[in-house]
Design a protein around this motif. Structure first.
Motif, short mmCIF file in Angstrom:
data_model
loop_
_atom_site.label_atom_id
_atom_site.label_comp_id
_atom_site.label_asym_id
_atom_site.label_seq_id
_atom_site.Cartn_x
_atom_site.Cartn_y
_atom_site.Cartn_z
N ALA A 263 0.83 -1.22 0.00
CA ALA A 263 0.00 0.00 0.00
C ALA A 263 0.85 1.26 0.00
N GLY A 264 2.09 1.16 -0.50
CA GLY A 264 2.92 2.35 -0.61
C GLY A 264 4.04 2.43 0.40
N ARG A 265 4.05 1.54 1.39
CA ARG A 265 5.11 1.58 2.41
C ARG A 265 5.56 0.16 2.73
N ILE A 266 6.84 0.05 3.09
CA ILE A 266 7.40 -1.22 3.54
C ILE A 266 7.76 -1.08 5.01
N GLY A 267 7.28 -1.99 5.83
CA GLY A 267 7.60 -1.96 7.26
C GLY A 267 8.68 -2.98 7.62
N ARG A 268 9.11 -2.93 8.85
CA ARG A 268 10.13 -3.87 9.31
C ARG A 268 9.66 -5.31 9.15
N ALA A 269 8.39 -5.55 9.46
CA ALA A 269 7.87 -6.91 9.35
C ALA A 269 7.91 -7.39 7.90
N ASP A 270 7.70 -6.46 6.95
CA ASP A 270 7.75 -6.84 5.54
C ASP A 270 9.17 -7.25 5.13
N LEU A 271 10.17 -6.57 5.69
CA LEU A 271 11.54 -6.89 5.34
C LEU A 271 11.98 -8.23 5.94
N ARG A 272 11.29 -8.68 6.98
CA ARG A 272 11.63 -9.96 7.61
C ARG A 272 10.76 -11.11 7.10
N GLU A 273 9.70 -10.80 6.35
CA GLU A 273 8.79 -11.84 5.92
C GLU A 273 9.47 -12.76 4.89
N PRO A 274 9.47 -14.06 5.11
CA PRO A 274 10.18 -14.99 4.22
C PRO A 274 9.38 -15.34 2.96
N THR A 275 9.30 -14.43 2.01
CA THR A 275 8.67 -14.74 0.71
C THR A 275 9.78 -15.10 -0.28
N PRO A 276 9.44 -15.79 -1.35
CA PRO A 276 10.46 -16.14 -2.35
C PRO A 276 11.11 -14.92 -3.00
N TYR A 277 10.48 -13.74 -2.86
CA TYR A 277 10.99 -12.54 -3.50
C TYR A 277 11.66 -11.57 -2.53
N ASN A 278 11.69 -11.91 -1.27
CA ASN A 278 12.28 -11.00 -0.28
C ASN A 278 13.78 -11.18 -0.27
N THR A 279 14.48 -10.31 -0.98
CA THR A 279 15.93 -10.43 -1.09
C THR A 279 16.67 -9.92 0.15
N TYR A 280 15.93 -9.51 1.18
CA TYR A 280 16.53 -9.26 2.49
C TYR A 280 16.62 -10.57 3.26
N VAL A 281 15.90 -11.59 2.79
CA VAL A 281 15.87 -12.89 3.46
C VAL A 281 16.57 -13.97 2.63
N ILE A 282 16.27 -14.00 1.33
CA ILE A 282 16.86 -15.03 0.47
C ILE A 282 18.23 -14.59 -0.03
N THR A 283 19.03 -15.55 -0.42
CA THR A 283 20.32 -15.27 -1.05
C THR A 283 20.19 -15.52 -2.55
N GLY A 284 20.77 -14.64 -3.33
CA GLY A 284 20.71 -14.77 -4.78
C GLY A 284 19.51 -14.07 -5.37
#
Length: 352
Positions: A263-284
């Protein structure tokens, strides 16, 4: 005998005089400007005969009022019989401008100069945005309403393929009656050609296993910057990170993974959420592209700028500051992002 000669002579004179007069009359009504004060569209559907076309023009007031419209129809019919245009009428839409005559219109139809419409599919758009744009185009035949993305790809000959990234952003021209599938097919063919050519001419020792990974990288580059001259630098930073085993930590991938929840903003919880596209969580790299990259972004992905930079931060004017070390990056963050919230991200974050 003399009487017969006189009659023949009179008939001959009549013919000699009448034919030019008739030609002059027909020419006058063919060349006279139609009563059109603004640009109009004239439709020639499939199966339209010449008489039907003239009736439509008269019914829409494009031939003028009576008796002028009737005289124009007669002139048009004579012109058709003389030139054979009726057998060469091309289906489509034709533009009619102020000052155009009936002859101008008929010649356009004879030559098939149908009106070309255009649509621009923008670099960095997602497949969903592409489809939404196509669904609202005037004159385009919609065949994909209610068809899911996987079925669309199957119809395009790429079953079990995620659609993101596979369609070239560009301006496409089409005529009335063209289908949305036809435009998608053209965009797909163009993107595959661009990617194939880029992959064949790629730099050596890139950290990609195949062209698809280059396409994924190009989509990230496309979403990270709108400044053309920075694409190569952005790609260089991400390539450096891949080579060192560092996480890419790029916001556009997080946003893509959030889907409609964003909805226009990313929160801390979003940066920690383990989705296949979260490059703060996944490597590569993420599993698929996150947008439709243009030719320049694909070029940057396979020809990244040689740089030691591992970080970049937005200046706030659309450009970025690049840093080689974490200490330099933190200083740049303080300089350009001082008034941002603590969890604000506009670039790759610190190395883990």
């Amino acid at each position: 005998m003399r009487r017969k000669i006189r009659v023949f002579a009179l008939l001959l004179v009549f013919v000699i005089v009448a034919i030019p007069l008739a030609g002059f009359w027909v020419s006058g009504y063919l060349h006279r400007p139609l009563p059109v004060t603004e640009a109009r569209l004239v439709q020639v559907p499939a199966g339209t005969g010449f008489s039907h076309l003239m009736s439509r023009l008269q019914g829409e007031g494009l031939l003028g009022g009576e008796p002028e419209s009737t005289l124009r129809r007669v002139a048009g019919r004579l012109y058709s019989r003389f030139t054979g245009v009726e057998g060469r009428m091309h289906v489509g839409e034709y533009q009619l401008f102020p000052g155009d005559s009936l002859l101008t219109l008929l010649e356009r139809i004879d030559r098939g100069e149908v009106m070309q419409r255009s649509v621009t599919l923008v670099e960095g758009w997602t497949f969903r945005q592409f489809r939404a744009r196509l669904s609202e185009l005037e004159g385009l035949t919609v065949t994909l309403d209610g068809v899911d993305d996987q079925d669309v790809m199957a119809r395009l000959g790429m079953p079990d393929t995620h659609p993101e990234g596979w369609f070239a952003p560009d301006t496409y021209f089409y005529t009335a009656g063209t289908s949305d599938m036809e435009l998608l097919r053209r965009a797909l063919e163009r993107q595959r050609k661009i990617l194939d050519e880029a992959w064949l001419g790629r730099d050596d020792k890139l950290p990609y296993d195949d062209p698809y990974q280059a396409l994924i990288m190009a989509s990230i580059v496309e979403r990270e910057t709108g400044v053309a001259k920075e694409r190569g630098q952005i790609a260089g930073v991400f390539v450096n990170r891949l080579r060192l085993g560092m996480r890419l930590q790029t916001d556009p991938t997080v946003i893509y993974g959030m889907g409609e929840r964003y909805a226009g903003r990313i929160g801390r919880a979003d940066l920690r959420e383990p989705t296949p596209y979260n490059t703060y969580v996944i490597t590569g790299l993420p599993p698929t592209p996150i947008a439709m990259p243009g030719r320049d972004a694909i070029f940057a992905a396979v020809h990244p700028q040689q740089t030691k930079a591992l970080y970049f931060v937005a200046r706030g004017d659309g450009s970025h500051t690049f840093s080689n070390t974490l200490a330099e990056h933190r200083r740049a963050v303080r300089q350009y992002q001082l008034n941002r919230r603590d969890d604000y991200r506009s670039s790759p974050g610190a190395a883990p």
